[in-house]
Write a protein that holds these residues in place. Sequence first.
Motif, PDB file in Angstrom:
ATOM      1  N   ALA A  55      14.720  33.904 -35.149  1.00 58.21           N
ATOM      2  CA  ALA A  55      15.535  32.925 -35.855  1.00 58.21           C
ATOM      3  C   ALA A  55      16.704  32.470 -34.985  1.00 58.21           C
ATOM      4  O   ALA A  55      17.210  33.226 -34.154  1.00 58.21           O
ATOM      5  N   GLU A  56      17.111  31.219 -35.202  1.00 58.94           N
ATOM      6  CA  GLU A  56      18.268  30.651 -34.517  1.00 58.94           C
ATOM      7  C   GLU A  56      19.232  30.115 -35.565  1.00 58.94           C
ATOM      8  O   GLU A  56      18.796  29.536 -36.564  1.00 58.94           O
ATOM      9  N   SER A  71      23.346  25.296 -39.701  1.00 60.44           N
ATOM     10  CA  SER A  71      21.885  25.211 -39.737  1.00 60.44           C
ATOM     11  C   SER A  71      21.270  26.531 -39.287  1.00 60.44           C
ATOM     12  O   SER A  71      21.906  27.309 -38.569  1.00 60.44           O
ATOM     13  N   THR A  73      17.162  27.877 -38.073  1.00 61.06           N
ATOM     14  CA  THR A  73      15.752  27.580 -37.866  1.00 61.06           C
ATOM     15  C   THR A  73      15.004  28.897 -37.675  1.00 61.06           C
ATOM     16  O   THR A  73      15.379  29.710 -36.835  1.00 61.06           O
ATOM     17  N   HIS A  75      11.426  30.854 -36.764  1.00 61.86           N
ATOM     18  CA  HIS A  75      10.251  30.655 -35.919  1.00 61.86           C
ATOM     19  C   HIS A  75       9.251  31.790 -36.149  1.00 61.86           C
ATOM     20  O   HIS A  75       8.933  32.549 -35.227  1.00 61.86           O
ATOM     21  N   HIS A  97       8.148  28.794 -48.145  1.00 62.42           N
ATOM     22  CA  HIS A  97       9.420  28.278 -47.639  1.00 62.42           C
ATOM     23  C   HIS A  97      10.059  27.305 -48.635  1.00 62.42           C
ATOM     24  O   HIS A  97      11.271  27.342 -48.860  1.00 62.42           O
ATOM     25  N   VAL A 110      17.805  25.012 -43.766  1.00 63.50           N
ATOM     26  CA  VAL A 110      17.012  26.086 -43.172  1.00 63.50           C
ATOM     27  C   VAL A 110      15.648  25.490 -42.860  1.00 63.50           C
ATOM     28  O   VAL A 110      14.916  25.088 -43.765  1.00 63.50           O
ATOM     29  N   ALA A 111      15.325  25.402 -41.580  1.00 59.54           N
ATOM     30  CA  ALA A 111      14.029  24.867 -41.152  1.00 59.54           C
ATOM     31  C   ALA A 111      13.100  26.036 -40.846  1.00 59.54           C
ATOM     32  O   ALA A 111      13.543  27.146 -40.531  1.00 59.54           O
ATOM     33  N   CYS A 112      11.809  25.779 -40.941  1.00 62.90           N
ATOM     34  CA  CYS A 112      10.817  26.807 -40.645  1.00 62.90           C
ATOM     35  C   CYS A 112       9.748  26.202 -39.743  1.00 62.90           C
ATOM     36  O   CYS A 112       9.029  25.283 -40.146  1.00 62.90           O
ATOM     37  N   GLU A 113       9.685  26.686 -38.513  1.00 59.77           N
ATOM     38  CA  GLU A 113       8.708  26.218 -37.537  1.00 59.77           C
ATOM     39  C   GLU A 113       7.766  27.379 -37.237  1.00 59.77           C
ATOM     40  O   GLU A 113       7.955  28.125 -36.282  1.00 59.77           O
TER      41      GLU A 113
END
Length: 126
Positions: A55-56, A71, A73, A75, A97, A110-113
């Motif tokens: 995570a970042e 933010s 993100t 991973h 998510h 919160v992004a999820c890649e």
Amino acid sequence: MKNEHHYNTSIVWTGNRGTGTSSYRDYARSYDLTAPGKPLIAGAGISVIAYSDNAEGTMQLNPDGSGHFTSVTLHPQVTIATGHDLTQADALHHRAHELCFIANSVNFPVACEATTAHAANDSRDI
């Protein structure tokens, strides 16, 4: 107490194929998760072999020394058993998510890649 929140959930194993757990291959790992006033969540039976996440986060510091995240993100890298459905795993990951209590409770995106792969190196980014 007024500021307390209480939650009730139930999980029911639905994988009995007629002989219970008589042998490892004679039952499914499926289940149903329920909570009062919420729709039933059916466990999808996908075997996860490995899971990791790097995570970042970005935090803004204020002149007074306080700060806040702007933010995050995620991973996640998910490896599922060969023969299990990557498309279904991808869809379940996206839905989880969308419904994430933590991601829906914070005041920053919160992004999820995610990357999902079979144990045999067949992978895709989602």
